[in-house]
Design an enzyme around this catalytic site. Sequence first.
Site, short mmCIF file in Angstrom:
data_model
loop_
_atom_site.label_atom_id
_atom_site.label_comp_id
_atom_site.label_asym_id
_atom_site.label_seq_id
_atom_site.Cartn_x
_atom_site.Cartn_y
_atom_site.Cartn_z
N GLN B 36 0.82 -1.21 0.00
CA GLN B 36 0.00 0.00 0.00
C GLN B 36 0.85 1.26 0.00
O GLN B 36 2.05 1.23 0.26
CB GLN B 36 -0.88 0.01 1.25
CG GLN B 36 -0.07 -0.02 2.55
CD GLN B 36 -0.88 -0.44 3.75
OE1 GLN B 36 -2.06 -0.15 3.83
NE2 GLN B 36 -0.25 -1.12 4.70
N ASP B 91 -0.10 0.16 14.18
CA ASP B 91 0.28 1.39 14.90
C ASP B 91 0.54 1.11 16.38
O ASP B 91 1.18 1.88 17.06
CB ASP B 91 -0.81 2.44 14.76
CG ASP B 91 -2.17 1.93 15.23
OD1 ASP B 91 -2.87 1.31 14.41
OD2 ASP B 91 -2.53 2.13 16.40
N GLU B 111 0.67 -8.42 11.57
CA GLU B 111 0.53 -7.28 10.65
C GLU B 111 1.25 -7.67 9.37
O GLU B 111 2.41 -8.08 9.40
CB GLU B 111 1.17 -6.04 11.31
CG GLU B 111 1.39 -4.85 10.41
CD GLU B 111 0.11 -4.27 9.83
OE1 GLU B 111 -0.73 -3.81 10.63
OE2 GLU B 111 -0.06 -4.30 8.59
N ASP B 142 0.72 -13.18 6.91
CA ASP B 142 -0.66 -13.16 6.48
C ASP B 142 -1.54 -13.66 7.64
O ASP B 142 -1.31 -14.75 8.18
CB ASP B 142 -0.81 -14.09 5.27
CG ASP B 142 -2.25 -14.25 4.87
OD1 ASP B 142 -2.81 -13.31 4.31
OD2 ASP B 142 -2.82 -15.34 5.14
N ASP B 160 -8.68 -5.62 13.26
CA ASP B 160 -8.66 -4.22 12.83
C ASP B 160 -8.30 -4.16 11.37
O ASP B 160 -7.23 -3.72 10.99
CB ASP B 160 -7.61 -3.48 13.68
CG ASP B 160 -7.42 -2.05 13.24
OD1 ASP B 160 -8.42 -1.33 13.20
OD2 ASP B 160 -6.28 -1.65 12.94
N ASP B 163 -9.71 -2.49 5.31
CA ASP B 163 -10.11 -2.42 3.92
C ASP B 163 -10.78 -3.72 3.48
O ASP B 163 -10.14 -4.61 2.91
CB ASP B 163 -8.85 -2.17 3.09
CG ASP B 163 -9.17 -1.97 1.62
OD1 ASP B 163 -10.37 -1.85 1.28
OD2 ASP B 163 -8.23 -1.95 0.83
#
Lengths: 288, 288
Positions: B36, B91, B111, B142, B160, B163
């Site tokens: 991304q 984060d 993550e 993954d 969380d 998308d």
Amino acid sequence: MEDKSMQLWFSEAQTPFVDFSLKINKILYTGKSDYQRIDILESKEFGRVLTQNGQITLTEKDEFIYREMMVHVPLAVNPKIKKVLIIGAGDGGFIHDLLEYPNIEHIDLVESDPMIVEVCKKYLPEISAKLDDEKVTIYYEDALRFVRWKENEYDLILVDSVDPFGAGEILFTKEFYGNCYRALTDSGILINQHESPFYAEEAATVQTVHRRIVQTFPIVKIYQAHIPSYPSGHWLFGFASKKLHPTGDLKAENWLSLGLKTKYYNTRLHIGAFALPTYVEDLLKDVE
Amino acid sequence: MEDKSMQLWFSEAQTPFVDFSLKINKILYTGKSDYQRIDILESKEFGRVLTQNGQITLTEKDEFIYREMMVHVPLAVNPKIKKVLIIGAGDGGFIHDLLEYPNIEHIDLVESDPMIVEVCKKYLPEISAKLDDEKVTIYYEDALRFVRWKENEYDLILVDSVDPFGAGEILFTKEFYGNCYRALTDSGILINQHESPFYAEEAATVQTVHRRIVQTFPIVKIYQAHIPSYPSGHWLFGFASKKLHPTGDLKAENWLSLGLKTKYYNTRLHIGAFALPTYVEDLLKDVE
């Protein structure tokens, strides 16, 4: 057919550093009254939008949230409400919901600006449909003066002032709330739109308004709703009354027995809406 | 000193017809990972803003709302939670709040994108401060594969995924939720960010996600919060569990006894947040 060569966007500065913008099909109406600029925009996402001095007052897509939370919360607490005073809200939306309650006998609506009523009748006919009902009297007057001489007359006052530090400033004074208190019956309730707690400038307004109402009414509780077209989407309402408690005196079964159709309000949400985030509780406690 | 000749605004298309725009002081970071585009913006109103592919993931001003509602709701229901799996949320914000609970022994964070973690450590140091805690293990993997082989291991899974129809789509499948179910202990809870019910496209996502979770878990209840930087400001979360009820099993006194400082969450709000507007109830009922 849509003209692809023309991209029209309406932007509202929710703060000096935050813009909320809607794609517009066309501007249906633009006018200037003695009080304000009024526009009706046809938007892609929110349907028709009423703006006053460039600020969104209501949209067809989400007006039901504001309307239902202003009207059903007090009526579910006191189903015997007979006489109602509406201050502002010249679009007439509240009236439709109020008239669904069989005990409502009369509604006085005080709106300073006749042009708002005219424009809404023409461009928002579904919302304003009940403005001509025989139970409704519209007064084109200054609201402060109107309530000054009223005593023990209304069971409910709905204060829908859009602009606490512009033309509507006078509606946020201690004198005004004192007059409302006197105008209310023993079981009277005042519902006040209380602005948003999130951005600093509006949070300061929340505190100013709250301080004045708390000084006037023995019971004052704040509740909240999600209103996407308003700044931050987090909106507060004040429930102020002489003796009825907004959740303790909720008559849920009675409300359910009326069989009213709502899209936002329900009696579980009624109770839940009075549970506020900690930072909002702190904001209010500071001035209580 | 601010350079008045330069006006920089960041705009997010919340729908094709609604823009939400923030005045920006400067762009602190722009990068492209294998997954991304990542940006860190310094905004006037919301402080630093993390965006992924041009969509706001979090802002310094309102991240506390999302974080507190993801973490404290399950921990107030089950204070004995020991082992937690976080999926996404690189984060690290959740970790800070989780580690305030004395029973938490270990947190696994999965993550897929290491760059998110690196960038947050550098530009959002307060939020990501606890990523290096000795109780935390970060897996750059993954998530679907990671949970596939886990059984009866976690008391809490926080999902969380930002998308649902891009890179994160795989996290919204029935297979994924089934694997989470198996990875959870007997009293296990899964908290899922559930998108917004207001705009049509996201409302459809709410239904898709909800259908899949309801098919997997015996107890699924939805709760809501006001998150001003997210589309419509009206955000939903899913509480899914094997046997604990989100309000019936709330241990409010226990939570209060911990003396945690929160800005949004409190135990009254905990209960209130599960009272949903009627149109949201209807949206969910359609797929239950």
